[in-house]
Design a protein around this motif. Structure first.
Motif, PDB file in Angstrom:
ATOM      1  N   PRO A  29       0.839  -1.220   0.000  1.00 45.70           N
ATOM      2  CA  PRO A  29       0.000   0.000   0.000  1.00 45.70           C
ATOM      3  C   PRO A  29       0.862   1.254   0.000  1.00 45.70           C
ATOM      4  O   PRO A  29       1.875   1.317   0.713  1.00 45.70           O
ATOM      5  CB  PRO A  29      -0.799  -0.139   1.297  1.00 45.70           C
ATOM      6  N   GLY A  30       0.470   2.203  -0.807  1.00 47.89           N
ATOM      7  CA  GLY A  30       1.246   3.425  -0.974  1.00 47.89           C
ATOM      8  C   GLY A  30       2.277   3.348  -2.074  1.00 47.89           C
ATOM      9  O   GLY A  30       2.884   4.368  -2.435  1.00 47.89           O
ATOM     10  N   GLY A  31       2.475   2.162  -2.616  1.00 45.05           N
ATOM     11  CA  GLY A  31       3.480   1.983  -3.652  1.00 45.05           C
ATOM     12  C   GLY A  31       2.981   2.345  -5.041  1.00 45.05           C
ATOM     13  O   GLY A  31       1.853   2.839  -5.210  1.00 45.05           O
ATOM     14  N   SER A  32       3.845   2.090  -6.018  1.00 43.02           N
ATOM     15  CA  SER A  32       3.548   2.469  -7.398  1.00 43.02           C
ATOM     16  C   SER A  32       3.848   1.324  -8.350  1.00 43.02           C
ATOM     17  O   SER A  32       4.699   0.466  -8.069  1.00 43.02           O
ATOM     18  CB  SER A  32       4.405   3.678  -7.801  1.00 43.02           C
ATOM     19  N   LEU A  33       3.152   1.340  -9.470  1.00 39.54           N
ATOM     20  CA  LEU A  33       3.411   0.422 -10.571  1.00 39.54           C
ATOM     21  C   LEU A  33       3.160   1.166 -11.867  1.00 39.54           C
ATOM     22  O   LEU A  33       2.334   2.090 -11.916  1.00 39.54           O
ATOM     23  CB  LEU A  33       2.492  -0.801 -10.517  1.00 39.54           C
ATOM     24  N   ARG A  34       3.829   0.730 -12.917  1.00 42.67           N
ATOM     25  CA  ARG A  34       3.533   1.250 -14.249  1.00 42.67           C
ATOM     26  C   ARG A  34       3.145   0.089 -15.154  1.00 42.67           C
ATOM     27  O   ARG A  34       3.944  -0.817 -15.394  1.00 42.67           O
ATOM     28  CB  ARG A  34       4.718   2.001 -14.850  1.00 42.67           C
ATOM     29  N   LEU A  35       1.929   0.126 -15.624  1.00 39.91           N
ATOM     30  CA  LEU A  35       1.439  -0.878 -16.554  1.00 39.91           C
ATOM     31  C   LEU A  35       1.712  -0.430 -17.983  1.00 39.91           C
ATOM     32  O   LEU A  35       1.653   0.759 -18.284  1.00 39.91           O
ATOM     33  CB  LEU A  35      -0.054  -1.102 -16.364  1.00 39.91           C
ATOM     34  N   SER A  36       1.981  -1.404 -18.838  1.00 40.56           N
ATOM     35  CA  SER A  36       2.206  -1.132 -20.253  1.00 40.56           C
ATOM     36  C   SER A  36       1.196  -1.888 -21.087  1.00 40.56           C
ATOM     37  O   SER A  36       0.801  -2.999 -20.742  1.00 40.56           O
ATOM     38  CB  SER A  36       3.618  -1.558 -20.669  1.00 40.56           C
ATOM     39  N   VAL A  46      -9.641   7.147  -9.475  1.00 40.53           N
ATOM     40  CA  VAL A  46      -8.193   7.112  -9.729  1.00 40.53           C
ATOM     41  C   VAL A  46      -7.620   8.477 -10.062  1.00 40.53           C
ATOM     42  O   VAL A  46      -6.399   8.625 -10.213  1.00 40.53           O
ATOM     43  CB  VAL A  46      -7.850   6.119 -10.845  1.00 40.53           C
ATOM     44  N   LYS A  47      -8.470   9.469 -10.190  1.00 44.15           N
ATOM     45  CA  LYS A  47      -8.001  10.802 -10.550  1.00 44.15           C
ATOM     46  C   LYS A  47      -7.009  11.321  -9.509  1.00 44.15           C
ATOM     47  O   LYS A  47      -7.239  11.218  -8.310  1.00 44.15           O
ATOM     48  CB  LYS A  47      -9.201  11.750 -10.663  1.00 44.15           C
ATOM     49  N   GLY A  48      -5.884  11.823  -9.992  1.00 40.61           N
ATOM     50  CA  GLY A  48      -4.845  12.310  -9.085  1.00 40.61           C
ATOM     51  C   GLY A  48      -3.846  11.254  -8.675  1.00 40.61           C
ATOM     52  O   GLY A  48      -2.783  11.585  -8.136  1.00 40.61           O
ATOM     53  N   ARG A  49      -4.179   9.984  -8.911  1.00 41.00           N
ATOM     54  CA  ARG A  49      -3.261   8.895  -8.552  1.00 41.00           C
ATOM     55  C   ARG A  49      -2.720   8.173  -9.787  1.00 41.00           C
ATOM     56  O   ARG A  49      -1.597   7.701  -9.779  1.00 41.00           O
ATOM     57  CB  ARG A  49      -3.961   7.871  -7.652  1.00 41.00           C
ATOM     58  N   PHE A  50      -3.542   8.062 -10.816  1.00 43.88           N
ATOM     59  CA  PHE A  50      -3.161   7.344 -12.028  1.00 43.88           C
ATOM     60  C   PHE A  50      -2.933   8.346 -13.161  1.00 43.88           C
ATOM     61  O   PHE A  50      -3.636   9.364 -13.256  1.00 43.88           O
ATOM     62  CB  PHE A  50      -4.237   6.374 -12.451  1.00 43.88           C
ATOM     63  N   THR A  51      -1.975   8.014 -14.032  1.00 43.82           N
ATOM     64  CA  THR A  51      -1.705   8.841 -15.200  1.00 43.82           C
ATOM     65  C   THR A  51      -1.579   7.958 -16.426  1.00 43.82           C
ATOM     66  O   THR A  51      -0.803   7.002 -16.423  1.00 43.82           O
ATOM     67  CB  THR A  51      -0.414   9.651 -15.011  1.00 43.82           C
ATOM     68  N   ILE A  52      -2.330   8.282 -17.455  1.00 48.18           N
ATOM     69  CA  ILE A  52      -2.256   7.552 -18.713  1.00 48.18           C
ATOM     70  C   ILE A  52      -1.405   8.354 -19.700  1.00 48.18           C
ATOM     71  O   ILE A  52      -1.472   9.593 -19.725  1.00 48.18           O
ATOM     72  CB  ILE A  52      -3.670   7.280 -19.278  1.00 48.18           C
ATOM     73  N   LEU A  71      -1.043   3.444  -4.379  1.00 48.73           N
ATOM     74  CA  LEU A  71      -1.925   2.291  -4.537  1.00 48.73           C
ATOM     75  C   LEU A  71      -2.511   1.853  -3.200  1.00 48.73           C
ATOM     76  O   LEU A  71      -1.844   1.924  -2.154  1.00 48.73           O
ATOM     77  CB  LEU A  71      -1.173   1.151  -5.204  1.00 48.73           C
ATOM     78  N   GLU A  72      -3.743   1.394  -3.264  1.00 46.77           N
ATOM     79  CA  GLU A  72      -4.499   0.953  -2.091  1.00 46.77           C
ATOM     80  C   GLU A  72      -4.924  -0.488  -2.293  1.00 46.77           C
ATOM     81  O   GLU A  72      -5.025  -0.955  -3.432  1.00 46.77           O
ATOM     82  CB  GLU A  72      -5.725   1.856  -1.936  1.00 46.77           C
ATOM     83  N   VAL A  86      -2.302  -5.322  -4.311  1.00 45.89           N
ATOM     84  CA  VAL A  86      -1.794  -4.349  -3.354  1.00 45.89           C
ATOM     85  C   VAL A  86      -2.019  -4.912  -1.954  1.00 45.89           C
ATOM     86  O   VAL A  86      -3.156  -5.039  -1.490  1.00 45.89           O
ATOM     87  CB  VAL A  86      -2.486  -2.988  -3.501  1.00 45.89           C
ATOM     88  N   SER A  87      -0.934  -5.260  -1.300  1.00 45.83           N
ATOM     89  CA  SER A  87      -1.041  -5.911  -0.004  1.00 45.83           C
ATOM     90  C   SER A  87       0.263  -5.760   0.763  1.00 45.83           C
ATOM     91  O   SER A  87       1.338  -5.720   0.179  1.00 45.83           O
ATOM     92  CB  SER A  87      -1.372  -7.394  -0.190  1.00 45.83           C
TER      93      SER A  87
END
Length: 123
Positions: free
Chosen positions: A14-21, A64-70, A86-87, A121-122
């Motif tokens: 929790p609180g971390g980040s990922l980038r999906l492709s 997801v607004k403010g947390r996710f960017t496309i 991430l939550e 997310v865990s």
């Protein structure tokens, strides 16, 4: 034939980040808007975001607004979804898809999508 392949999922705290492709077949972005949605087993899929092919304008769901960017890299035929803060509630299978942007995302109407990538997310 449109082909989409997602990657980048995994286990994150929790609180971390990922980038999906999302890698698309050649020239897909010239003709199609790309969106992201997620699915949790037993629940309806949730539209998250999309980016327009014409002007790269981006749209986001409130969740997801403010947390996710496309974003999009046309040279690499790739659309990204940068996910921050991430939550546990973000745990799901994430898919990229062709769609009408943004109304197709809000109505959860998609034409082509990939096999998905699991995000957990865990702690």
């Amino acid at each position: 034939q449109v082909q989409l392949v997602e990657s980048g999922g995994g286990l994150v705290q929790p609180g971390g980040s990922l980038r999906l492709s999302c890698v698309a077949s050649e020239r897909t972005f010239e003709y199609y808007n790309i969106g992201w949605f997620r699915r949790v087993p037993g629940k309806e899929r949730e539209g998250l975001s999309c980016i327009k092919s014409s002007d790269e304008r981006a749209y986001y769901a409130d969740s997801v607004k403010g947390r996710f960017t496309i974003s999009r890299d046309k040279a690499k035929n790739t659309v990204y979804l940068e996910m921050n803060s991430l939550e546990p509630e973000d745990t799901a299978i994430y898919y990229c898809a062709t769609t009408v942007c943004p109304h197709g995302v809000w109505r959860n109407e998609y034409d082509y999508w990939g096999q998905g990538t699991q995000v957990t997310v865990s702690s």
